[in-house]
Design a protein around this motif. Structure first.
Motif, short mmCIF file in Angstrom:
data_model
loop_
_atom_site.label_atom_id
_atom_site.label_comp_id
_atom_site.label_asym_id
_atom_site.label_seq_id
_atom_site.Cartn_x
_atom_site.Cartn_y
_atom_site.Cartn_z
N GLY A 109 74.71 8.52 -58.89
CA GLY A 109 75.04 7.34 -57.89
C GLY A 109 76.61 6.82 -58.09
O GLY A 109 76.84 5.67 -57.68
N ILE A 110 77.43 7.86 -58.49
CA ILE A 110 78.60 7.69 -58.39
C ILE A 110 79.23 7.34 -57.31
O ILE A 110 80.16 6.34 -56.99
N GLU A 111 78.78 7.78 -55.90
CA GLU A 111 79.50 7.45 -54.72
C GLU A 111 79.12 6.16 -54.37
O GLU A 111 79.92 5.35 -53.85
N TYR A 112 78.07 5.31 -55.05
CA TYR A 112 77.43 4.29 -54.67
C TYR A 112 78.44 3.29 -55.26
O TYR A 112 78.76 2.25 -54.98
N LEU A 113 78.89 3.67 -56.48
CA LEU A 113 79.57 2.70 -57.49
C LEU A 113 80.90 2.53 -56.76
O LEU A 113 81.60 1.55 -56.86
N ILE A 114 81.59 3.51 -56.25
CA ILE A 114 83.09 3.69 -55.68
C ILE A 114 82.82 3.12 -54.62
O ILE A 114 83.75 2.10 -54.40
N ALA A 147 79.65 13.93 -51.29
CA ALA A 147 80.23 12.98 -50.62
C ALA A 147 81.61 12.55 -50.75
O ALA A 147 82.26 11.81 -49.96
N LEU A 148 82.06 12.96 -51.83
CA LEU A 148 83.54 12.64 -52.27
C LEU A 148 84.40 13.67 -51.85
O LEU A 148 84.10 14.69 -51.63
N ARG A 151 90.23 14.92 -53.61
CA ARG A 151 91.19 14.01 -54.26
C ARG A 151 90.24 13.47 -55.30
O ARG A 151 90.49 13.31 -56.59
N GLU A 152 88.98 12.69 -54.81
CA GLU A 152 88.18 11.83 -55.79
C GLU A 152 87.46 12.71 -56.81
O GLU A 152 87.36 12.17 -57.94
N VAL A 153 87.14 14.08 -56.36
CA VAL A 153 86.50 14.96 -57.42
C VAL A 153 87.66 15.16 -58.47
O VAL A 153 87.19 15.19 -59.56
N ALA A 154 88.91 15.47 -58.02
CA ALA A 154 89.88 15.97 -59.16
C ALA A 154 90.20 14.82 -59.96
O ALA A 154 90.16 14.94 -61.29
N LEU A 155 90.25 13.50 -59.50
CA LEU A 155 90.49 12.31 -60.27
C LEU A 155 89.09 12.18 -61.29
O LEU A 155 89.43 11.93 -62.52
N LEU A 156 88.16 12.47 -60.74
CA LEU A 156 86.86 12.16 -61.48
C LEU A 156 86.65 13.34 -62.70
O LEU A 156 86.33 12.82 -63.92
N ARG A 157 87.09 14.44 -62.42
CA ARG A 157 87.08 15.59 -63.38
C ARG A 157 88.08 15.20 -64.33
O ARG A 157 87.83 15.42 -65.50
#
Length: 163
Positions: A109-114, A147-148, A151-157
């Motif tokens: 649920g990362i997308e929902y938290l964001i 869904a991300l 950029r968001e995936v890179a920041l998350l990783r």
């Protein structure tokens, strides 16, 4: 060695990478059931934080085990529900569960938290939860679809130390 996400313009792709033993931090939604079953069969308690109600998750996974605890990311008043805007409450539940049961944490649920809390607060929350799990000998797993954006995936990783 397990699958990790990387992106191209053609969509979501999988590429096996070696990340110092932390290669299954990010998993695809189709691997959720396998991950939960593997953790429970190796006698590891699991805290699953998800977007679906607990009854639906149990039905989807086909797993009814006392070592599986479920938290529901929702604004609905429910015994197992936590608002996605209350990251401090989520952090409290994770800290309590990891320190007492030594459970592995699966966050779906990362997308929902964001969406509800914003990217930066969610990244700070994930970094803190990642540190808490590592300090207690547990692991954090993120279920991440497509869904991300890149950029968001890179920041998350990068936040989780998975390059």
């Amino acid at each position: 060695m397990g699958p990790l996400l990387y992106r191209r313009h053609s969509g979501l792709r999988w590429k096996p990478l070696d990340n110092g033993g932390r290669s299954d931090v990010v998993v695809h939604p189709s691997q959720l059931r396998t991950l939960v079953v593997n953790k429970l069969s190796s006698n590891r308690p699991v805290l699953l934080i998800g977007r679906d109600p607990p009854q639906l998750i149990v039905r989807k996974l086909g797993v009814n085990d006392s070592r599986l605890r479920l938290l529901w990311l929702s604004t609905v008043e429910h015994l197992n529900a936590v608002s996605p805007r209350d990251l401090y409450k989520l952090e409290f539940y994770v800290t309590k569960d990891v320190s007492t049961r030594k459970s592995d944490v699966i966050l779906d649920g990362i997308e929902y938290l964001i969406l509800e809390s914003g990217l930066v607060p969610t990244l700070k929350f994930l970094a803190k939860v990642n540190d808490i799990t590592l300090l207690n000998g547990s692991r954090l797993h993120l279920v991440l679809g497509d869904a991300l954006n890149d950029r968001e995936v890179a920041l998350l990783r990068r936040t989780l130390g998975v390059f």
